[in-house]
Design a protein around this motif. Structure first.
Motif, mmCIF file in Angstrom:
data_model
loop_
_atom_site.group_PDB
_atom_site.id
_atom_site.type_symbol
_atom_site.label_atom_id
_atom_site.label_comp_id
_atom_site.label_asym_id
_atom_site.label_seq_id
_atom_site.Cartn_x
_atom_site.Cartn_y
_atom_site.Cartn_z
ATOM 1 N N ASN A 142 -73.426 -12.457 11.907
ATOM 2 C CA ASN A 142 -73.892 -12.501 13.290
ATOM 3 C C ASN A 142 -72.692 -12.219 14.203
ATOM 4 O OD1 ASN A 142 -74.916 -15.154 15.543
ATOM 5 N ND2 ASN A 142 -75.455 -12.989 15.619
ATOM 6 N N PHE A 143 -72.555 -10.928 14.578
ATOM 7 C CA PHE A 143 -71.448 -10.531 15.460
ATOM 8 C C PHE A 143 -71.820 -10.836 16.905
ATOM 9 C CE2 PHE A 143 -70.871 -7.849 11.744
ATOM 10 C CZ PHE A 143 -69.506 -7.777 11.589
ATOM 11 N N TRP A 144 -70.846 -11.314 17.665
ATOM 12 C CA TRP A 144 -70.985 -11.392 19.124
ATOM 13 C C TRP A 144 -70.091 -10.288 19.659
ATOM 14 C CZ3 TRP A 144 -70.142 -17.436 19.594
ATOM 15 C CH2 TRP A 144 -71.134 -18.067 18.835
ATOM 16 N N THR A 145 -70.663 -9.399 20.452
ATOM 17 C CA THR A 145 -69.957 -8.158 20.781
ATOM 18 C C THR A 145 -69.885 -7.926 22.288
ATOM 19 O OG1 THR A 145 -71.923 -6.759 20.918
ATOM 20 C CG2 THR A 145 -71.008 -7.138 18.710
ATOM 21 N N PHE A 146 -69.050 -6.949 22.639
ATOM 22 C CA PHE A 146 -69.128 -6.312 23.952
ATOM 23 C C PHE A 146 -69.696 -4.919 23.703
ATOM 24 C CE2 PHE A 146 -65.506 -9.315 24.867
ATOM 25 C CZ PHE A 146 -66.224 -10.132 25.727
ATOM 26 N N ASP A 147 -70.855 -4.656 24.248
ATOM 27 C CA ASP A 147 -71.543 -3.362 24.117
ATOM 28 C C ASP A 147 -71.932 -3.023 22.671
ATOM 29 O OD1 ASP A 147 -71.289 -3.167 26.823
ATOM 30 O OD2 ASP A 147 -70.008 -1.390 26.832
ATOM 31 N N GLY A 148 -72.120 -4.020 21.839
ATOM 32 C CA GLY A 148 -72.729 -3.792 20.524
ATOM 33 C C GLY A 148 -71.805 -3.341 19.418
ATOM 34 N N THR A 149 -70.493 -3.228 19.693
ATOM 35 C CA THR A 149 -69.557 -2.841 18.633
ATOM 36 C C THR A 149 -68.329 -3.744 18.668
ATOM 37 O OG1 THR A 149 -68.337 -1.290 20.024
ATOM 38 C CG2 THR A 149 -70.184 -0.379 18.753
ATOM 39 N N VAL A 150 -67.565 -3.670 17.578
ATOM 40 C CA VAL A 150 -66.267 -4.352 17.500
ATOM 41 C C VAL A 150 -65.196 -3.305 17.215
ATOM 42 C CG1 VAL A 150 -64.913 -6.112 16.319
ATOM 43 C CG2 VAL A 150 -67.382 -6.444 16.646
ATOM 44 N N PRO A 151 -64.170 -3.185 18.047
ATOM 45 C CA PRO A 151 -63.995 -3.930 19.304
ATOM 46 C C PRO A 151 -64.934 -3.423 20.396
ATOM 47 C CG PRO A 151 -62.255 -2.304 19.044
ATOM 48 C CD PRO A 151 -63.061 -2.254 17.789
#
Ligand SMILES: [Cu+2]
Length: 410
Positions: A142-151
């Motif tokens: 469960n990733f928490w992202t900025f704009d859906g990607t990492v980074p």
């Protein structure tokens, strides 16, 4: 997948513990009914308690429950840190999370260098989104992202610019999110202003007073926990007159993921905050997942012989310091600690990148072949911390002469 994960996370050990205790209690009851001696009763009870403690207690507590239920945090907002209800909420709302095919941000996905000479107002739009994707093949997280990607997205402004940040927290989020820009001077780097509930939008206006390459990250308490879910990115504040020209620019960020399952354990993995407090990540990766930067086609880092290559390298941490190195290259310039207004170091092999810090390096490619980016604490390569720059073009045997062997293994 979800049900199995939930069972393995919460219930299996607890269920085993409960069954064992009930069976032992029934056995004890049966034995006690046949004996009226106090001594025998006391001995049986002592054996029951002793055996229970010895066998069950150390193994019976699900590891994943330790942090939210029993571990202590002395952080600024421990009550908001990781309540146990978050875990339950996650499973209850599992279906609302977007399933992202590739969590990795393309290292080529960057705005071009700034060509204007006058300062201006720049608008930045970022959305916090909690998604499900693979941290390694078959290992879901469960990733928490900025704009859906990492980074998150690479932002590019000029020193003196006014920056207007519009920050959305997607309505499917379960948590508050915010952004602390290291490029901002002001309380929380903007985090106190941008704190947004699910579905909320917040704005911040700041002036980029210092040139440099800066990390930004979620700073919702517990900030470490949010960063360990993938919420970080870089903002470049170009100095007046811009940066020295290069032919190729790449955007790479190192990060750590802490899963309850051991390295390579398939299926949906729950975040292991106990491991995060201990600083023992299962996965250490470049751009969000293992293998994100190794392909020649997907998220490919390609260059040709003679090109000047620049890498903007950030470290989202949350715990480790990176020893950034490119195998088979020597950095012509290292802008140590991403200071762009100090003279760069020259001719460097490996450079330290602190957690929550960055570096800017450049080198000119001389020979065709594969050049592997690593954290030179090389055991981390086994956990995923590597990528490949593919260089094509003519060989120069005056620099490097020999027959290359095919890569061993795999
Ligand atoms: Cu967050």
């Amino acid at each position: 997948m979800v049900l199995l994960s939930l069972l393995s996370y919460i219930f299996v050990q607890t269920l085993g513990l409960a069954i064992a205790f009930i069976a032992a209690a029934v056995l004890l009851y049966i034995l006690l009914r046949k004996s009226h001696s106090r001594l025998v009763t006391a001995l049986l009870v002592a054996i029951f308690v002793g055996v229970s403690i010895f066998f069950y207690i150390p193994n019976g507590l699900p590891k994943g429950l330790e942090y939210p239920a029993f571990l202590t945090s002395y952080g600024p907002s421990p009550s908001l840190g990781l309540p146990f209800s978050n875990v339950i909420q996650f499973f209850l709302h599992f279906n609302q999370f977007e399933k992202v095919a590739d969590i990795a941000r393309d290292p080529n996905d960057m705005p071009p260098p700034i060509t204007r000479t006058a300062t201006t107002t720049v608008h930045i739009d970022i959305t916090a989104k909690e998604v499900i994707s693979e941290v390694a093949p078959g290992v879901y997280f469960n990733f928490w992202t900025f704009d859906g990607t990492v980074p998150g997205p690479f932002e590019r402004v000029m020193v003196g610019d006014t920056v207007v940040v519009t920050f959305h927290n997607d309505k499917t989020s379960l948590h508050h999110h915010t952004i602390d820009f290291h490029a901002v001077i002001g309380p929380g780097g903007g985090a106190s202003v941008l704190m947004a509930e699910p579905g909320e939008t917040k704005t911040l206006t700041f002036t980029a007073l210092h040139a440099g390459l800066f990390v930004y990250h979620c700073a919702e308490p517990d900030a470490a926990n949010h960063m360990a879910h993938g919420q970080y990115g870089l903002i470049l504040v170009e100095p007046k007159g811009g940066l020295p020209k290069v032919d190729k620019e790449f955007y790479v960020m190192q990060g750590e993921f802490y899963t309850t399952g051991t390295l390579g354990k398939q299926g949906l993995q729950i975040d292991d905050t106990g491991a995060m407090l201990d600083g023992n990540p299962q996965y250490i990766v470049f751009n969000g997942r293992t293998g994100a930067l190794t392909s020649t086609t997907t998220n490919a880092m390609n260059a040709t012989v003679g090109q000047k290559v620049r890498i903007y390298f950030g470290n989202g941490g949350v715990n480790l310091i990176s020893s950034f190195h490119v195998i088979g290259e020597i950095f012509d310039h290292v802008y140590e600690d991403a200071s762009l207004t100090s003279p760069p170091l020259t001719d460097v092999q490996t450079t330290l990148v602190p957690a929550g810090g960055a570096t800017m390096v450049d080198f000119t490619t001389r020979e065709p072949g594969n050049y592997t980016l690593v954290d030179h604490a090389l055991a981390r390569v086994d956990r995923g911390a590597w990528g490949v720059l593919h260089v094509s073009g003519p060989a120069d045997t005056s620099i490097f002469n020999g027959v290359q062997q095919p890569m061993a293994g795999h």
